[in-house]
Design an enzyme around this catalytic site. Structure first.
Site, mmCIF file in Angstrom:
data_model
loop_
_atom_site.group_PDB
_atom_site.id
_atom_site.type_symbol
_atom_site.label_atom_id
_atom_site.label_comp_id
_atom_site.label_asym_id
_atom_site.label_seq_id
_atom_site.Cartn_x
_atom_site.Cartn_y
_atom_site.Cartn_z
ATOM 1 N N ARG A 105 0.890 -1.232 0.065
ATOM 2 C CA ARG A 105 0.031 -0.068 -0.189
ATOM 3 C C ARG A 105 0.793 1.179 0.070
ATOM 4 O O ARG A 105 1.672 1.359 0.866
ATOM 5 C CB ARG A 105 -0.708 0.048 1.383
ATOM 6 C CG ARG A 105 -1.689 1.347 1.468
ATOM 7 C CD ARG A 105 -2.757 1.129 2.314
ATOM 8 N NE ARG A 105 -4.012 0.614 1.887
ATOM 9 C CZ ARG A 105 -5.240 0.894 2.413
ATOM 10 N NH1 ARG A 105 -5.387 1.399 3.425
ATOM 11 N NH2 ARG A 105 -6.227 0.123 1.908
ATOM 12 N N HIS A 109 -7.439 0.908 -6.471
ATOM 13 C CA HIS A 109 -7.624 0.259 -5.413
ATOM 14 C C HIS A 109 -8.217 -1.084 -5.971
ATOM 15 O O HIS A 109 -9.434 -1.322 -5.528
ATOM 16 C CB HIS A 109 -8.545 0.893 -4.270
ATOM 17 C CG HIS A 109 -8.444 0.245 -2.880
ATOM 18 N ND1 HIS A 109 -7.713 -0.938 -2.524
ATOM 19 C CD2 HIS A 109 -9.103 0.661 -1.870
ATOM 20 C CE1 HIS A 109 -7.962 -1.214 -1.437
ATOM 21 N NE2 HIS A 109 -8.692 -0.135 -0.810
ATOM 22 N N GLN A 133 -10.400 -3.540 -3.548
ATOM 23 C CA GLN A 133 -11.617 -2.975 -3.404
ATOM 24 C C GLN A 133 -12.638 -3.354 -4.287
ATOM 25 O O GLN A 133 -13.909 -3.787 -4.164
ATOM 26 C CB GLN A 133 -11.541 -1.590 -3.074
ATOM 27 C CG GLN A 133 -12.796 -1.027 -2.404
ATOM 28 C CD GLN A 133 -13.168 -1.151 -0.933
ATOM 29 O OE1 GLN A 133 -12.389 -1.327 -0.139
ATOM 30 N NE2 GLN A 133 -14.314 -2.063 -1.009
ATOM 31 N N ASP A 141 -17.281 7.198 -1.630
ATOM 32 C CA ASP A 141 -15.747 7.060 -0.697
ATOM 33 C C ASP A 141 -15.705 8.250 -0.061
ATOM 34 O O ASP A 141 -16.433 9.412 -0.383
ATOM 35 C CB ASP A 141 -14.737 6.766 -1.747
ATOM 36 C CG ASP A 141 -13.286 6.357 -1.230
ATOM 37 O OD1 ASP A 141 -13.100 6.544 -0.082
ATOM 38 O OD2 ASP A 141 -12.566 6.417 -2.307
ATOM 39 N N CYS A 148 -16.743 1.976 0.502
ATOM 40 C CA CYS A 148 -15.501 1.127 0.738
ATOM 41 C C CYS A 148 -15.133 1.307 2.154
ATOM 42 O O CYS A 148 -14.411 0.329 2.524
ATOM 43 C CB CYS A 148 -14.503 1.553 0.020
ATOM 44 S SG CYS A 148 -13.874 3.458 0.059
ATOM 45 N N ARG A 165 -13.790 -8.426 1.325
ATOM 46 C CA ARG A 165 -12.456 -8.045 0.823
ATOM 47 C C ARG A 165 -11.646 -9.322 1.175
ATOM 48 O O ARG A 165 -10.824 -9.810 0.671
ATOM 49 C CB ARG A 165 -12.032 -7.069 1.808
ATOM 50 C CG ARG A 165 -12.504 -5.623 1.742
ATOM 51 C CD ARG A 165 -12.378 -5.093 0.379
ATOM 52 N NE ARG A 165 -10.978 -4.958 0.080
ATOM 53 C CZ ARG A 165 -10.086 -3.930 0.553
ATOM 54 N NH1 ARG A 165 -10.432 -3.105 1.121
ATOM 55 N NH2 ARG A 165 -8.861 -4.139 0.517
HETATM 56 N N1 CP Z 1 -11.271 0.010 2.213
HETATM 57 C C1 CP Z 1 -10.173 0.041 2.557
HETATM 58 O O1 CP Z 1 -9.245 -0.359 1.844
HETATM 59 O O2 CP Z 1 -9.991 0.170 3.925
HETATM 60 P P1 CP Z 1 -8.815 0.272 4.746
HETATM 61 O O3 CP Z 1 -8.062 1.544 4.485
HETATM 62 O O4 CP Z 1 -9.097 0.326 6.151
HETATM 63 O O5 CP Z 1 -7.700 -0.847 4.459
HETATM 64 N N1 NVA Z 2 -9.949 6.876 -1.547
HETATM 65 C C1 NVA Z 2 -9.670 6.498 -0.216
HETATM 66 C C2 NVA Z 2 -9.908 4.988 0.058
HETATM 67 C C3 NVA Z 2 -9.694 4.392 1.381
HETATM 68 C C4 NVA Z 2 -9.861 3.045 1.473
HETATM 69 C C5 NVA Z 2 -8.174 6.853 0.303
HETATM 70 O O1 NVA Z 2 -7.374 6.573 -0.632
HETATM 71 O O2 NVA Z 2 -8.041 7.090 1.308
#
Ligand code: CP
Ligand code: NVA
Length: 314
Positions: A101, A128, A131, A230, A270, A298
């Protein structure tokens, strides 16, 4: 499939295969016929916060027989400037797979290239993918199939989640509507890449998939099968918080918007959710069963990805 780096790089057949296996993972949880990650050790290397992604990968890797450890990118030499290519070459000699990540999409792509081990994008600024696979699984479960359905995304239409949805709509047979103020709409260069040859505000693909981008959230919600949102302030955009609140204010899923959608429409998020911003408290709680099934998926969708990566390695 050797990596999961983006929805952009997945084929339609691969998406269908992952979703089929994800449904099987869910049904056979605790009783899988094999454990394809046995004797494997996977690294989770995260530069941003996470609850769902981290927990679902830690649990999923163990449920498939593997071992896993977590690295906060700032705690390792990467945080002091060691190049991603060098980090990748070290982990590639010690681990059997990695879940990353981070900020730039190029970092997961470079990691995959230099490590030589299966690499999964656990969220970048651009996409993502995990997701959206779980989201498609959820729509399949709740509505029978995503085929022919209309998904309306309301909010920051330029961030990772709607962009991964956009790539899914470019390959599959559903309609995606993205409602956002002009400056929070997807990059036209991404749309042009996803829908080559498309003209105007509506794009389509030969499978019957469509993309509509608009600033009119009511038009987007009208008759939709799914309303999706989101956060307004994605990770890494905190300095723009006040500006985003002002510009995106109003792009909220609430009872008024739900009333425009198809009766019984799904409301999805999400997570994490900020009540009173992209969704109001009442609508969130009224749809919590769907939203937390979505979060649970997930685990199942990612186990399908891990399984397929392990099989591809032999
Ligand atoms: N939706 C999602 O990716 O959640 P987290 O940021 O908690 O991993
Ligand atoms: N768009 C959001 C998604 C979180 C799961 C972010 O990048 O923070």
């Amino acid at each position: 499939m050797n990596h999961l780096l983006s929805i952009e790089s997945l084929s339609r057949d691969e998406m269908h295969a992952i979703l089929g296996l994800a449904a099987r993972m869910k049904k056979t949880r605790g009783a899988h016929e094999k454990h394809p990650l046995r004797h494997q050790c996977w690294a989770l290397m995260f530069s941003k916060s996470s609850t769902r992604t981290r927990v679902s990968f830690e649990v999923g890797i163990r449920e498939l027989g593997g071992d896993v450890f977590f690295l906060a990118a700032d705690d390792i030499q990467l945080g002091r400037g060691e190049p991603i290519a060098d980090t990748a070459r070290v982990l590639g000699r010690m681990c059997q797979g990695a879940v990353i990540r981070t900020f730039a999409q190029s970092e997961v792509e470079d990691f995959a290239r230099f490590s030589g081990i299966p690499t999964i994008n656990a969220l970048t600024d651009s996409e993502h993918p995990c997701q959206i696979l779980a989201d498609l699984q959820t729509v399949n479960e709740k509505l029978g199939s995503f085929a022919g359905k209309v998904v309306a995304f309301i909010g920051d239409g330029a961030c990772n989640v709607p962009v991964s949805w956009l790539w899914a709509a470019s390959k599959l047979d559903f309609e995606l509507r993205i409602a956002a103020p002009a400056e929070f709409q997807p990059d036209p260069a991404v749309i042009a890449r996803a829908f080559p040859g498309a003209h105007g505000a509506t794009c389509s693909n030969p499978q019957g998939g469509r993309l509509v981008v608009t600033d009119d959230l009511e038009a987007a919600a009208r008759g939709a099968d799914v309303l999706y949102t989101d956060v307004w302030v994605s990770m890494g955009k905190e300095e723009e918080s006040a500006y985003r609140m002002a510009q995106l204010g109003g792009y909220q899923i609430n009872a008024r918007l739900v009333a425009l959608a198809k009766p019984g429409a799904l409301v999805m998020h999400c997570l994490p959710a900020y009540r009173g911003k992209e969704i109001d408290e009442e609508t969130f709680e009224a749809n919590a069963a769907t939203i937390f099934d979505q979060a649970e998926n997930r685990l199942h969708a990612q186990k399908a990805v891990l399984w397929m990566l392990a099989e591809a390695r032999g």
